[in-house]
Structure formats: C-alpha cells, structure tokens
Design a protein around this motif. Structure first.
Motif, short mmCIF file in Angstrom:
data_model
loop_
_atom_site.label_atom_id
_atom_site.label_comp_id
_atom_site.label_asym_id
_atom_site.label_seq_id
_atom_site.Cartn_x
_atom_site.Cartn_y
_atom_site.Cartn_z
N MET A 72 0.85 -1.21 0.00
CA MET A 72 0.00 0.00 0.00
C MET A 72 0.88 1.25 0.00
N ASP B 280 1.09 3.85 -2.95
CA ASP B 280 0.75 5.25 -2.67
C ASP B 280 1.80 6.20 -3.24
N SER C 73 -5.83 6.16 5.17
CA SER C 73 -5.07 6.35 6.40
C SER C 73 -3.58 6.11 6.17
N ILE C 74 -3.27 5.15 5.29
CA ILE C 74 -1.86 4.92 4.93
C ILE C 74 -1.31 6.12 4.18
N SER C 75 -2.11 6.59 3.24
CA SER C 75 -1.65 7.67 2.37
C SER C 75 -1.35 8.94 3.17
N GLY D 273 -1.09 9.03 6.58
CA GLY D 273 -0.18 8.71 7.68
C GLY D 273 1.27 8.58 7.24
N TRP D 274 1.48 8.14 6.01
CA TRP D 274 2.83 7.92 5.53
C TRP D 274 3.59 9.24 5.41
N GLY D 275 2.88 10.28 4.99
CA GLY D 275 3.52 11.59 4.91
C GLY D 275 4.05 12.03 6.27
N ALA E 276 4.58 10.04 8.89
CA ALA E 276 5.58 9.07 9.37
C ALA E 276 6.93 9.33 8.72
N LEU E 277 6.91 9.69 7.43
CA LEU E 277 8.16 9.99 6.73
C LEU E 277 8.82 11.22 7.31
N LYS E 278 8.00 12.24 7.63
CA LYS E 278 8.57 13.46 8.22
C LYS E 278 9.21 13.14 9.56
N ALA F 156 10.38 10.23 10.48
CA ALA F 156 11.58 9.45 10.21
C ALA F 156 12.72 10.38 9.81
#
Lengths: 245, 245
Positions: free
Chosen positions: B178, B182, B222-224, B226-228, B230-232, B234
């Motif tokens: 996913m 994305d 939620s992945i799409s 949330g990933w932004g 989470a990446l920030k 990280a």
C-alpha cells in the motif's frame, strides 16, 4: 545518468549534484556537474547539467568564454539584466550545441541531449530557479513546484514531495537531499558519489557554502544506514492492514 | 502505465496490481490486470500484466482458452507439470501475440509490448514467482531478489527495498505494498486505484484471500495520509547535517 536537484527555499537556493558519468556500466568517470559564476555584490549564477557530457561541457565552456570576452560575443550571462535573460542565453547555447552535433552527420549510439537547472540572483531582483530543456526553452520554479530534478529523478522524488518545506533551514534541506540521493544511489548504478552541494542565501549576492560529499563521508553513511531503520520504524507506526474476509 | 508487484514471502506469495489503463491522459479506463487459475488441491496460478492492453488481454484469453479445451491445443497451463513449464507456455503465448501484431503491418503509435508476473504452486513443488519479458524469456525470484515490479516501478521501489522482510505476515506485506503503491500513485497519473490484492499461502493449493481496494478505501486513505507524517518523523529522527566550514 545523473541526479541533480535545485531547490527553492524561503532562505534561498540549494543545489546538489552527483558526479558520475558513464558510457555503459564498464566506462564510468567522475565529473563535476555544477558550476557557479559570480560577481560578488552583483550576481551569482549556478548551473547544473544532466545528459550527454560532451554537450554539457561544450555548453558550459561557451557560456564561460562569453563571460571572459563579452565585447566579442553575444550577451554574456555576466552582463544580462535578469535571471530570465540568463536562462534564455543558456537555453540558446544548449540548443545550438545539440543541433550542431546532431547536424554534423555523425551517428551516435546515444542522443546529444542534455537538461540543465539554472538558479541565482541579480541585485535588485529575487532569486530565481529554472529548468532548461534540450530545446532551449525553460520553466521556472514556483510555490507549487519549488524544486527541480534532472537525470534519474524518480527514486528520490517521493521523499522530496513528502518532506520538503519552504521554511526549512539549509542544513535540513541538505539532509533531505542526502536522503533523496541515497535512495537514488541505491537503485541506479549510474548515479554515484561524490556529491557536490552548494547553497545560496537570498540577498547575499555571493556564492554560499559549498561542500563535496566524498564516498567515505561519515555523515552520508549515517544517513544511508539510519534511513533504512527510520523507514522501518515509520512503516511500523502505520495502522495495520486487515483483510475484509 | 501500470504498477504491479509480485512478492515472495516465507509464508507464500502476495500479488498487487493497479487497474488504470490509458491511451493518453485523456483516455483512461479501469481494467483488472490480475487473473487466477486454480484446480483446488492441485495447482494455483496467478498472472499480472503490464503493457499494451490488447496484447495482455489476448495473451490471457489464449491461455484461458487452452485451459478449457486442452485436447485441441498446445499444452495447457492447467496440465503443465511445473511452474517453470507454465512460465514457458505463458512466455511463448505472449511473444506470439506481440509478434503477430507487429508483423501485421499495422502502424501503432505505441509498441505492442507487455511484461508479466507469474506466480503459483503445483502440488509436490514449492511456490515459484517469475517475471516474463516481451521476448518470452523469464527470470525467477530468489532470496536476493524476492519481489518483481512491472510498469512504473521506480517511485515505489525504495520502500520495498528497505522494508521488505521474508518473514513478514501477509497483512504486513499488503501494508508495505500500500505504501509503495501510494508513492507511485502520487507521482504517476497513469497508475490509479482501485487496486487488486491477492495472497497465496504456501501448500494450501487454493487461491487465498483477495480484495479490491476501492478509491475511497478508508485504510488506504489512512496509509496515504499517515505515511507523509511518518516519513517526516523518520526524516526528523536522522542526525542533522552541518557544513564543514
């Protein structure tokens, strides 16, 4: 291939380029792909190139010659009244070099094409950032598209899109570019260290800090290994998937 | 374009494909790019395709016809004794379809090429996963290269390389896919929802759970988003850059 990024921030411009050129995987060299011209207090111009190395070197040499003997030649990039005019000059020179090679009748296994990122500032105007196409035309960065990539752009784009912030410090921008370059280097053998990085701080009108990131750079190694772990943590922090049935 | 990933895990195989096909950005359609044949208890075969839609549909139809009337035709994929032989059959059919179209004398603005990912298991052998080229030859996934991507592979590759783990659960593998999808969807308009996902659990010899991820899927949203974030996070967790001078 090549990977270069030019980024526009509120504080100024950031440029980063790799140095690997290749004519096949068995013929690899290191060449600087970033050049800066300046007249301190009046103008600073930085150019990065991707594509056929003979084309990009000829383009830079022609732009360079014109800066040294402007009276003999067409408008020099050191005399042009605006960054827009400089982009036009650079685009025209690039197109002429490509056309000259193409029309020479020589057969080439690869094309003579090249693409360039041009950025800088002239006293009295704001800093500007352009992407110049092989045809000599160009586009300018803006609020919606605040950075340009040339060469192998795809692997390193997702993190740029996600983590770019116009308010970033130069240090954070370089850190972001390191991550983007790391993803690219890991996926495409034709992009490689060392990297050249340079910043331009708005209204200083002199070339800013520049640095070469060597292959054994400790900071890049820490980013490269740390990013793998950080990505895994980021991934684990996302909600878990469940099948409907 | 298209984006499909076939992934080999210790638990089995995972397949995920998008559904967007396009003949230019002004001509977009939805087509399923994943097909599964099974003889429960004996064999399961899943095929995903990228490339010219007429080519991939013809290839699937020919493989399908042969499964229904095997006595009249060349070896059927439902009769072949191994996944390797099935890959050979699929590759030969693909190559023949491409060659037939190319030799028909018709001019096409795009090529007739296509690429396929084939995976499955036959009773008595381990599950296998293949990438089939337009020329009809193919490669098999292994420990060093445990997944294949076809279509727009670049944007979604870095996260796969970093977060893949052969011991993953199917749910984690789908979550990883996913994220990869994305990143691809955000960067390439020719890849789009809905997605099809299917898993095959080793030695079950029946097609596993499958699901269509619709454009309004809550989990994908939620992945799409949330990933932004989470990446920030990280990115912020990495050591900060300092210029040498």
């Amino acid at each position: 291939m090549t990977y270069c990024v030019g980024m526009s921030l509120n504080k100024g411009l950031v440029f980063m380029s790799d140095t690997r050129t290749n004519a096949g995987v068995d013929n690899v060299s290191v060449f600087k792909k970033m050049v800066t011209w300046e007249n301190p207090g009046e103008r600073v111009i930085t150019l990065m190139t991707a594509g056929n190395l003979a084309t990009t070197q000829a383009t830079i040499s022609l732009l360079e010659e014109r800066t040294k003997a402007p009276e003999d030649r067409e408008p020099s990039i050191m005399e042009a009244p605006s960054m827009f005019q400089i982009a036009r000059i650079a685009g025209r020179v690039l197109r002429e070099v490509i056309q000259t090679n193409s029309r020479s009748g020589e057969e080439a296994s690869s094309s003579f094409n090249a693409t360039m990122i041009l950025g800088g500032q002239i006293k009295g105007s704001a800093p500007r950032l352009f992407l110049i196409y092989p045809e000599g035309n160009f586009i300018e960065a803006g609020g919606d598209t605040p950075f340009f990539q040339i060469g192998e752009a795809k692997y390193g784009k997702p993190i740029l899109v996600r983590a770019y912030d116009p308010d970033m410090s130069f240090e954070d921008a370089v850190k972001l570019l390191m991550v983007s370059f790391d993803s690219t280097v890991k996926a495409n053998l034709s992009v490689g260290l060392p990297f050249d990085v340079q910043v331009y701080e708005t209204d200083t009108l002199k070339s800013g800090t520049s640095q070469r990131i060597e292959a054994d750079d400790d900071y890049f190694a820490s980013i490269s290994s740390g990013w793998g772990e950080a990505l895994k943590d980021a991934f684990n922090s996302l909600p878990n998937f469940k099948f409907d049935n």
